[in-house]
Design a protein around this motif. Sequence first.
Motif, PDB file in Angstrom:
ATOM      1  N   ARG A   8       0.843  -1.205   0.000  1.00 33.89           N
ATOM      2  CA  ARG A   8       0.000   0.000   0.000  1.00 33.89           C
ATOM      3  C   ARG A   8       0.875   1.250   0.000  1.00 33.89           C
ATOM      4  O   ARG A   8       1.877   1.329   0.690  1.00 33.89           O
ATOM      5  CB  ARG A   8      -0.906   0.017   1.231  1.00 33.89           C
ATOM      6  CG  ARG A   8      -1.880  -1.152   1.333  1.00 33.89           C
ATOM      7  CD  ARG A   8      -2.971  -1.092   0.326  1.00 33.89           C
ATOM      8  NE  ARG A   8      -3.916  -0.036   0.667  1.00 33.89           N
ATOM      9  CZ  ARG A   8      -5.136   0.036   0.204  1.00 33.89           C
ATOM     10  NH1 ARG A   8      -5.589  -0.876  -0.619  1.00 33.89           N
ATOM     11  NH2 ARG A   8      -5.919   1.019   0.538  1.00 33.89           N
ATOM     12  N   ALA A   9       0.469   2.251  -0.783  1.00 29.22           N
ATOM     13  CA  ALA A   9       1.192   3.516  -0.872  1.00 29.22           C
ATOM     14  C   ALA A   9       0.737   4.459   0.234  1.00 29.22           C
ATOM     15  O   ALA A   9      -0.437   4.506   0.579  1.00 29.22           O
ATOM     16  CB  ALA A   9       0.948   4.151  -2.235  1.00 29.22           C
ATOM     17  N   ASP A  13       4.381   8.793  -0.158  1.00 25.92           N
ATOM     18  CA  ASP A  13       4.729   8.206  -1.454  1.00 25.92           C
ATOM     19  C   ASP A  13       4.026   8.956  -2.587  1.00 25.92           C
ATOM     20  O   ASP A  13       4.631   9.281  -3.609  1.00 25.92           O
ATOM     21  CB  ASP A  13       4.343   6.724  -1.510  1.00 25.92           C
ATOM     22  CG  ASP A  13       5.122   5.868  -0.528  1.00 25.92           C
ATOM     23  OD1 ASP A  13       6.304   6.171  -0.282  1.00 25.92           O
ATOM     24  OD2 ASP A  13       4.527   4.894  -0.008  1.00 25.92           O
ATOM     25  N   ARG A  14       2.747   9.226  -2.387  1.00 27.53           N
ATOM     26  CA  ARG A  14       1.986   9.947  -3.416  1.00 27.53           C
ATOM     27  C   ARG A  14       2.536  11.362  -3.611  1.00 27.53           C
ATOM     28  O   ARG A  14       2.664  11.832  -4.734  1.00 27.53           O
ATOM     29  CB  ARG A  14       0.508   9.995  -3.039  1.00 27.53           C
ATOM     30  CG  ARG A  14      -0.186   8.661  -3.123  1.00 27.53           C
ATOM     31  CD  ARG A  14      -1.681   8.795  -2.791  1.00 27.53           C
ATOM     32  NE  ARG A  14      -2.236   7.498  -2.498  1.00 27.53           N
ATOM     33  CZ  ARG A  14      -2.260   6.934  -1.291  1.00 27.53           C
ATOM     34  NH1 ARG A  14      -1.790   7.568  -0.248  1.00 27.53           N
ATOM     35  NH2 ARG A  14      -2.780   5.740  -1.123  1.00 27.53           N
ATOM     36  N   THR A  47      -1.498   1.359  -4.440  1.00 23.12           N
ATOM     37  CA  THR A  47      -0.288   0.568  -4.215  1.00 23.12           C
ATOM     38  C   THR A  47       0.931   1.252  -4.844  1.00 23.12           C
ATOM     39  O   THR A  47       0.800   2.126  -5.713  1.00 23.12           O
ATOM     40  CB  THR A  47      -0.419  -0.834  -4.834  1.00 23.12           C
ATOM     41  OG1 THR A  47      -0.517  -0.705  -6.255  1.00 23.12           O
ATOM     42  CG2 THR A  47      -1.628  -1.575  -4.294  1.00 23.12           C
ATOM     43  N   LEU A  48       2.115   0.815  -4.398  1.00 29.47           N
ATOM     44  CA  LEU A  48       3.359   1.339  -4.965  1.00 29.47           C
ATOM     45  C   LEU A  48       3.491   0.972  -6.436  1.00 29.47           C
ATOM     46  O   LEU A  48       4.042   1.733  -7.227  1.00 29.47           O
ATOM     47  CB  LEU A  48       4.562   0.809  -4.176  1.00 29.47           C
ATOM     48  CG  LEU A  48       4.677   1.283  -2.729  1.00 29.47           C
ATOM     49  CD1 LEU A  48       5.860   0.614  -2.035  1.00 29.47           C
ATOM     50  CD2 LEU A  48       4.813   2.792  -2.686  1.00 29.47           C
ATOM     51  N   LEU A  51       1.721   3.496  -8.504  1.00 30.81           N
ATOM     52  CA  LEU A  51       2.520   4.717  -8.592  1.00 30.81           C
ATOM     53  C   LEU A  51       3.671   4.556  -9.579  1.00 30.81           C
ATOM     54  O   LEU A  51       3.985   5.477 -10.342  1.00 30.81           O
ATOM     55  CB  LEU A  51       3.066   5.105  -7.215  1.00 30.81           C
ATOM     56  CG  LEU A  51       2.061   5.646  -6.207  1.00 30.81           C
ATOM     57  CD1 LEU A  51       2.742   5.883  -4.870  1.00 30.81           C
ATOM     58  CD2 LEU A  51       1.412   6.918  -6.711  1.00 30.81           C
TER      59      LEU A  51
END
Length: 147
Positions: A8-9, A13-14, A47-48, A51
């Motif tokens: 999970r991001a 991260d975002r 999720t990563l 991204l």
Amino acid sequence: MAPNPDMRASDADRDRVAESLREHCGVGRISMDEMNERLDLVYQAKTLGQLQEITSDLPEEDLYQLPVPASQAKSTASVAPRPKGELYGRGMRAMWGTWALVSGINVAVWLAIALAGEVVYPWWIWVAGPWGAVILLSSLLGPKRHG
């Protein structure tokens, strides 16, 4: 080790990916419209891996910040940074231009009031004078230019 794409991001991260997109837009790799579309996807990503997909066609670091290999150093000589004197000259022209524009507007306002029949003290001197003196001093005492 590379992060698991199913992880999970986080908001951080975002935000990191969003800032990267803004930088890529700033240097012209993507358009404003494309950046806005991708930003929408960034803030919807869970999720990563999602991204990573959004920026998969963009370099992770600015390629122009990397050292130039010696074999290409001669071919990139035309892209060398400008000498400080040239940048200083452009900055001084911008300062003088701004001073002239603002001073001209102030004189025009003062003149319009005076032509309307009310004699007014030339207050614009207190704007143009000190500012112009500071710019003049920095022009005269600034970096020396060598031919």
